[in-house]
Design a protein around this motif. Structure first.
Motif, PDB file in Angstrom:
ATOM      1  N   ARG A 169       0.831  -1.206   0.000  1.00 11.37           N
ATOM      2  CA  ARG A 169       0.000   0.000   0.000  1.00 11.37           C
ATOM      3  C   ARG A 169       0.868   1.260   0.000  1.00 11.37           C
ATOM      4  O   ARG A 169       2.066   1.218   0.288  1.00 11.37           O
ATOM      5  CB  ARG A 169      -0.966   0.035   1.188  1.00 11.37           C
ATOM      6  N   ILE A 170       0.175   2.329  -0.338  1.00 11.90           N
ATOM      7  CA  ILE A 170       0.795   3.654  -0.364  1.00 11.90           C
ATOM      8  C   ILE A 170       0.228   4.437   0.819  1.00 11.90           C
ATOM      9  O   ILE A 170      -0.981   4.381   1.076  1.00 11.90           O
ATOM     10  CB  ILE A 170       0.431   4.339  -1.701  1.00 11.90           C
ATOM     11  N   ILE A 171       1.082   5.141   1.547  1.00 13.73           N
ATOM     12  CA  ILE A 171       0.601   5.951   2.674  1.00 13.73           C
ATOM     13  C   ILE A 171       0.942   7.410   2.398  1.00 13.73           C
ATOM     14  O   ILE A 171       2.121   7.794   2.352  1.00 13.73           O
ATOM     15  CB  ILE A 171       1.249   5.503   4.004  1.00 13.73           C
ATOM     16  N   LEU A 172      -0.111   8.193   2.185  1.00 12.14           N
ATOM     17  CA  LEU A 172       0.075   9.630   1.965  1.00 12.14           C
ATOM     18  C   LEU A 172       0.086  10.328   3.305  1.00 12.14           C
ATOM     19  O   LEU A 172      -0.826  10.112   4.119  1.00 12.14           O
ATOM     20  CB  LEU A 172      -1.100  10.188   1.162  1.00 12.14           C
ATOM     21  N   THR A 173       1.084  11.159   3.551  1.00 13.43           N
ATOM     22  CA  THR A 173       1.041  11.947   4.781  1.00 13.43           C
ATOM     23  C   THR A 173       0.330  13.276   4.516  1.00 13.43           C
ATOM     24  O   THR A 173       0.315  13.771   3.384  1.00 13.43           O
ATOM     25  CB  THR A 173       2.447  12.209   5.353  1.00 13.43           C
ATOM     26  N   ALA A 174      -0.251  13.821   5.592  1.00  9.38           N
ATOM     27  CA  ALA A 174      -0.988  15.090   5.505  1.00  9.38           C
ATOM     28  C   ALA A 174      -0.613  15.929   6.719  1.00  9.38           C
ATOM     29  O   ALA A 174      -0.580  15.408   7.834  1.00  9.38           O
ATOM     30  CB  ALA A 174      -2.496  14.820   5.523  1.00  9.38           C
ATOM     31  N   SER A 175      -0.356  17.206   6.503  1.00  9.69           N
ATOM     32  CA  SER A 175      -0.008  18.052   7.652  1.00  9.69           C
ATOM     33  C   SER A 175      -1.209  18.194   8.595  1.00  9.69           C
ATOM     34  O   SER A 175      -1.053  18.415   9.781  1.00  9.69           O
ATOM     35  CB  SER A 175       0.420  19.436   7.178  1.00  9.69           C
ATOM     36  N   GLY A 176      -2.413  18.079   8.030  1.00 13.42           N
ATOM     37  CA  GLY A 176      -3.626  18.307   8.822  1.00 13.42           C
ATOM     38  C   GLY A 176      -4.109  19.744   8.700  1.00 13.42           C
ATOM     39  O   GLY A 176      -5.218  20.063   9.139  1.00 13.42           O
ATOM     40  N   GLY A 177      -3.270  20.611   8.099  1.00 17.48           N
ATOM     41  CA  GLY A 177      -3.681  21.993   7.830  1.00 17.48           C
ATOM     42  C   GLY A 177      -3.863  22.815   9.098  1.00 17.48           C
ATOM     43  O   GLY A 177      -3.598  22.351  10.210  1.00 17.48           O
ATOM     44  N   PRO A 178      -4.341  24.056   8.939  1.00 13.96           N
ATOM     45  CA  PRO A 178      -4.460  24.956  10.096  1.00 13.96           C
ATOM     46  C   PRO A 178      -5.539  24.531  11.100  1.00 13.96           C
ATOM     47  O   PRO A 178      -5.530  25.000  12.238  1.00 13.96           O
ATOM     48  CB  PRO A 178      -4.821  26.309   9.456  1.00 13.96           C
ATOM     49  N   PHE A 179      -6.461  23.677  10.698  1.00 11.43           N
ATOM     50  CA  PHE A 179      -7.584  23.323  11.591  1.00 11.43           C
ATOM     51  C   PHE A 179      -7.456  21.901  12.159  1.00 11.43           C
ATOM     52  O   PHE A 179      -8.437  21.319  12.628  1.00 11.43           O
ATOM     53  CB  PHE A 179      -8.926  23.467  10.842  1.00 11.43           C
ATOM     54  N   ARG A 180      -6.270  21.381  12.130  1.00 12.33           N
ATOM     55  CA  ARG A 180      -6.029  20.009  12.603  1.00 12.33           C
ATOM     56  C   ARG A 180      -6.589  19.787  14.005  1.00 12.33           C
ATOM     57  O   ARG A 180      -7.163  18.734  14.288  1.00 12.33           O
ATOM     58  CB  ARG A 180      -4.516  19.735  12.575  1.00 12.33           C
ATOM     59  N   THR A 181      -6.456  20.783  14.890  1.00 13.37           N
ATOM     60  CA  THR A 181      -6.885  20.588  16.285  1.00 13.37           C
ATOM     61  C   THR A 181      -8.191  21.338  16.605  1.00 13.37           C
ATOM     62  O   THR A 181      -8.601  21.382  17.747  1.00 13.37           O
ATOM     63  CB  THR A 181      -5.787  21.081  17.249  1.00 13.37           C
ATOM     64  N   ALA A 232      -7.852   2.363  -4.986  1.00 14.58           N
ATOM     65  CA  ALA A 232      -8.066   3.306  -3.876  1.00 14.58           C
ATOM     66  C   ALA A 232      -7.963   2.634  -2.511  1.00 14.58           C
ATOM     67  O   ALA A 232      -7.519   3.251  -1.544  1.00 14.58           O
ATOM     68  CB  ALA A 232      -9.426   3.973  -4.034  1.00 14.58           C
ATOM     69  N   ASP A 233      -8.362   1.349  -2.414  1.00  9.48           N
ATOM     70  CA  ASP A 233      -8.339   0.700  -1.095  1.00  9.48           C
ATOM     71  C   ASP A 233      -6.916   0.349  -0.656  1.00  9.48           C
ATOM     72  O   ASP A 233      -6.708  -0.155   0.449  1.00  9.48           O
ATOM     73  CB  ASP A 233      -9.255  -0.534  -1.066  1.00  9.48           C
ATOM     74  N   ARG A 234      -5.934   0.635  -1.520  1.00  8.27           N
ATOM     75  CA  ARG A 234      -4.531   0.440  -1.103  1.00  8.27           C
ATOM     76  C   ARG A 234      -3.785   1.766  -0.957  1.00  8.27           C
ATOM     77  O   ARG A 234      -2.573   1.812  -0.974  1.00  8.27           O
ATOM     78  CB  ARG A 234      -3.829  -0.516  -2.077  1.00  8.27           C
ATOM     79  N   ILE A 235      -4.586   2.829  -0.820  1.00  5.42           N
ATOM     80  CA  ILE A 235      -3.994   4.157  -0.577  1.00  5.42           C
ATOM     81  C   ILE A 235      -4.567   4.661   0.745  1.00  5.42           C
ATOM     82  O   ILE A 235      -5.790   4.783   0.883  1.00  5.42           O
ATOM     83  CB  ILE A 235      -4.347   5.157  -1.701  1.00  5.42           C
ATOM     84  N   SER A 236      -3.714   4.901   1.729  1.00  3.96           N
ATOM     85  CA  SER A 236      -4.236   5.415   3.001  1.00  3.96           C
ATOM     86  C   SER A 236      -3.574   6.740   3.365  1.00  3.96           C
ATOM     87  O   SER A 236      -2.587   7.149   2.741  1.00  3.96           O
ATOM     88  CB  SER A 236      -4.075   4.376   4.110  1.00  3.96           C
ATOM     89  N   VAL A 237      -4.154   7.396   4.361  1.00  3.49           N
ATOM     90  CA  VAL A 237      -3.707   8.738   4.759  1.00  3.49           C
ATOM     91  C   VAL A 237      -3.328   8.726   6.233  1.00  3.49           C
ATOM     92  O   VAL A 237      -4.018   8.125   7.063  1.00  3.49           O
ATOM     93  CB  VAL A 237      -4.834   9.775   4.506  1.00  3.49           C
ATOM     94  N   LEU A 238      -2.227   9.387   6.536  1.00  2.00           N
ATOM     95  CA  LEU A 238      -1.742   9.492   7.905  1.00  2.00           C
ATOM     96  C   LEU A 238      -1.458  10.971   8.171  1.00  2.00           C
ATOM     97  O   LEU A 238      -0.776  11.613   7.375  1.00  2.00           O
ATOM     98  CB  LEU A 238      -0.427   8.702   7.985  1.00  2.00           C
ATOM     99  N   VAL A 239      -1.987  11.492   9.282  1.00  2.00           N
ATOM    100  CA  VAL A 239      -1.717  12.895   9.602  1.00  2.00           C
ATOM    101  C   VAL A 239      -0.341  12.981  10.263  1.00  2.00           C
ATOM    102  O   VAL A 239      -0.034  12.233  11.200  1.00  2.00           O
ATOM    103  CB  VAL A 239      -2.822  13.479  10.516  1.00  2.00           C
ATOM    104  N   HIS A 240       0.475  13.882   9.737  1.00  2.00           N
ATOM    105  CA  HIS A 240       1.853  14.029  10.205  1.00  2.00           C
ATOM    106  C   HIS A 240       2.172  15.529  10.224  1.00  2.00           C
ATOM    107  O   HIS A 240       2.563  16.110   9.201  1.00  2.00           O
ATOM    108  CB  HIS A 240       2.777  13.253   9.249  1.00  2.00           C
ATOM    109  N   PRO A 241       1.925  16.178  11.374  1.00  2.15           N
ATOM    110  CA  PRO A 241       1.935  17.650  11.413  1.00  2.15           C
ATOM    111  C   PRO A 241       3.270  18.295  11.042  1.00  2.15           C
ATOM    112  O   PRO A 241       3.286  19.427  10.594  1.00  2.15           O
ATOM    113  CB  PRO A 241       1.586  17.982  12.875  1.00  2.15           C
ATOM    114  N   GLU A 242       4.379  17.600  11.203  1.00  4.58           N
ATOM    115  CA  GLU A 242       5.680  18.240  10.938  1.00  4.58           C
ATOM    116  C   GLU A 242       5.996  18.362   9.442  1.00  4.58           C
ATOM    117  O   GLU A 242       6.910  19.104   9.072  1.00  4.58           O
ATOM    118  CB  GLU A 242       6.812  17.453  11.621  1.00  4.58           C
ATOM    119  N   SER A 243       5.274  17.649   8.574  1.00  4.20           N
ATOM    120  CA  SER A 243       5.522  17.681   7.112  1.00  4.20           C
ATOM    121  C   SER A 243       6.986  17.437   6.769  1.00  4.20           C
ATOM    122  O   SER A 243       7.608  18.162   5.977  1.00  4.20           O
ATOM    123  CB  SER A 243       5.085  19.020   6.497  1.00  4.20           C
ATOM    124  N   VAL A 244       7.539  16.400   7.364  1.00  2.00           N
ATOM    125  CA  VAL A 244       8.949  16.046   7.141  1.00  2.00           C
ATOM    126  C   VAL A 244       9.048  14.700   6.412  1.00  2.00           C
ATOM    127  O   VAL A 244       9.839  14.528   5.485  1.00  2.00           O
ATOM    128  CB  VAL A 244       9.667  16.006   8.511  1.00  2.00           C
TER     129      VAL A 244
END
Ligand code: NDP
Ligand code: MG
Length: 384
Positions: A169-181, A232-244
């Motif tokens: 699978r592929i894991i896309l990271t996401a910063s979560g943007g300004p409204f993460r919290t 699509a079912d082999r693409i997932s998303v992980l929130v990673h606030p540092e964007s590193v």
């Protein structure tokens, strides 16, 4: 080595300007022969004076005369809605940087694919709308679609560690943007200024708002689906606030291969231009000791319904991507104009996707018609 000729579409934007910065360090490899923008004739004219391309294009016809009189007579100037397509057809080049924002980037990118060019692709909307047509066409014409989007560049790089058949699978990271919290109530009251205040990336306004709704990640799921031929079912998303950690690939043996780097688009842009070679880049090296801790959270589909929509749309294919994208573009415009609330961007988009007349195997005309329908639907619904 003779220099490759390159055209930059969307040269006045955030990616366009970063591309020119990168190209300034690659002048022994590349010759800029074409630059193109939407309406900002003054920065485009300045770029033409600095870079001396053979041709430039501006889609806003009202600014064409001003542009012509501001550049050297030897520079060919294309103008009007088809200007970028005309430039791609008429000016010989090996590489096209596709960095217009929105579905407006589709016609010229499609033409570059038809002509078998190497394409450094930032304009993800092209694949969201028409990935089902573009991906097979690129295989047929030999056009290489090299991702500029940081997550997709990371996946492109990580995939080099194994074979396609070995990818789990592929894991896309996401910063979560300004409204993460932020909680849902607070998000409903978010202002344009709040939405434009991205914590880690400096980008153009549309993608910055897409990051705040996490629609950007929805578009990226669909982009990944077509770029890497991955269901699509082999693409997932992980929130990673540092964007590193820019994204990861999990292989069948459980190995996770990731690409890390500073949040600076010049690196993925340069790699898209120089691949398979790597060259020193102006972006700062990543200092892991300055971070010490990296965080990963599950995405919250209740607060960010766009994510669910992205997965469903990637799974459905057909006209769904064109509708999702156009509805989102129209809703973002309404939010920027102060006509709808922030949370209505996702709800109006979801409404359009649920109501549209789905076609499984659309032609380009069907996709363009679905795009027009969705924009209209969102505009009408915003006042009901
Ligand atoms: P910007 O808004 O900064 O720039 C957009 C560019 O497109 C400008 O050159 C603009 O011209 C041109 N343009 C806008 N509307 C039209 C139109 N209707 N017809 C023709 N040209 C038009 O956007 P970004 O650089 O941020 O984003 C560009 C693309 O790259 C998007 O698809 C985005 O999702 C993607 N991307 C961007 C990232 C980033 O860091 N910025 C990261 C990853 C992907 P003008 O200046 O004249 O208006
Ligand atoms: Mg991205």
């Amino acid at each position: 080595m003779s220099r490759q000729r390159i055209v930059v579409l969307g040269s006045t934007g955030s990616i366009g300007q970063n591309t020119l910065e990168v190209l300034a360090g690659l002048d022994r490899r590349y010759e800029v022969v074409g630059l193109a923008a939407g309406s900002q004739w003054k920065p485009l004219a300045q770029q033409a004076r600095d870079w001396r391309p053979k041709a430039i294009a501006i889609t806003d016809v009202a600014n064409a005369d001003a542009l012509r009189s501001a550049v050297d007579r030897s520079v060919r100037v294309y103008s009007g809605p088809q200007a970028m397509v005309e430039l791609i057809e008429a000016e010989a080049c090996e590489v096209v940087v596709s960095a217009v924002v929105g579905a407006a980037g589709l016609p010229a990118t499609l033409r570059a694919v038809e002509l078998g060019r190497r394409i450094a692709l930032a304009n993800k909307e092209t694949l969201v709308v028409a990935g089902a047509l573009i991906a097979p066409l690129a295989r047929q014409t030999g056009a290489a679609l090299i991702p500029v989007d940081s997550e997709h560049s990371a996946i492109f790089q990580s995939l080099q560690a194994g074979r396609h058949s070995e990818v789990r699978r592929i894991i896309l990271t996401a910063s979560g943007g300004p409204f993460r919290t932020w909680d849902a109530e607070r998000m409903a009251r978010a202002t344009l200024e709040d939405a434009l205040n991205h914590p880690t990336w400096a980008m153009g306004p549309k993608i910055t708002i897409d990051s705040a709704t996490m629609m950007n990640k929805a578009l990226e799921i669909i982009e990944a689906r077509w770029l890497f031929d991955m269901p699509a079912d082999r693409i997932s998303v992980l929130v990673h606030p540092e964007s590193v950690v820019h994204s990861l690939v999990e292989f069948c043996d459980g190995s996770l291969i990731a690409q890390l780097g500073s949040p600076d688009m010049r690196l993925p842009i340069q790699y898209a231009l120089t691949w398979p070679d790597r060259l020193p880049c102006p972006s700062q090296s990543l200092d892991l000791l300055a971070h010490r801790r990296l965080h990963f959270d599950p995405p919250d589909e209740d607060r960010f319904p766009a994510l669910r929509l992205g997965h469903e749309t990637a799974q459905r294919g057909g006209t769904a991507g064109a509708v999702l994208n156009a509805a989102n573009e129209a809703a973002v415009e309404l939010f920027r104009a102060g006509e709808i609330r922030f949370t209505e961007i996702a709800s109006l988009t979801e409404h359009a996707v649920s109501r549209h007349e789905y076609k499984e195997n659309p032609t380009l005309d069907d996709l363009l018609a679905a795009d027009r329908w969705a924009r209209n639907e969102v505009t009408e619904c915003s006042t009901c």
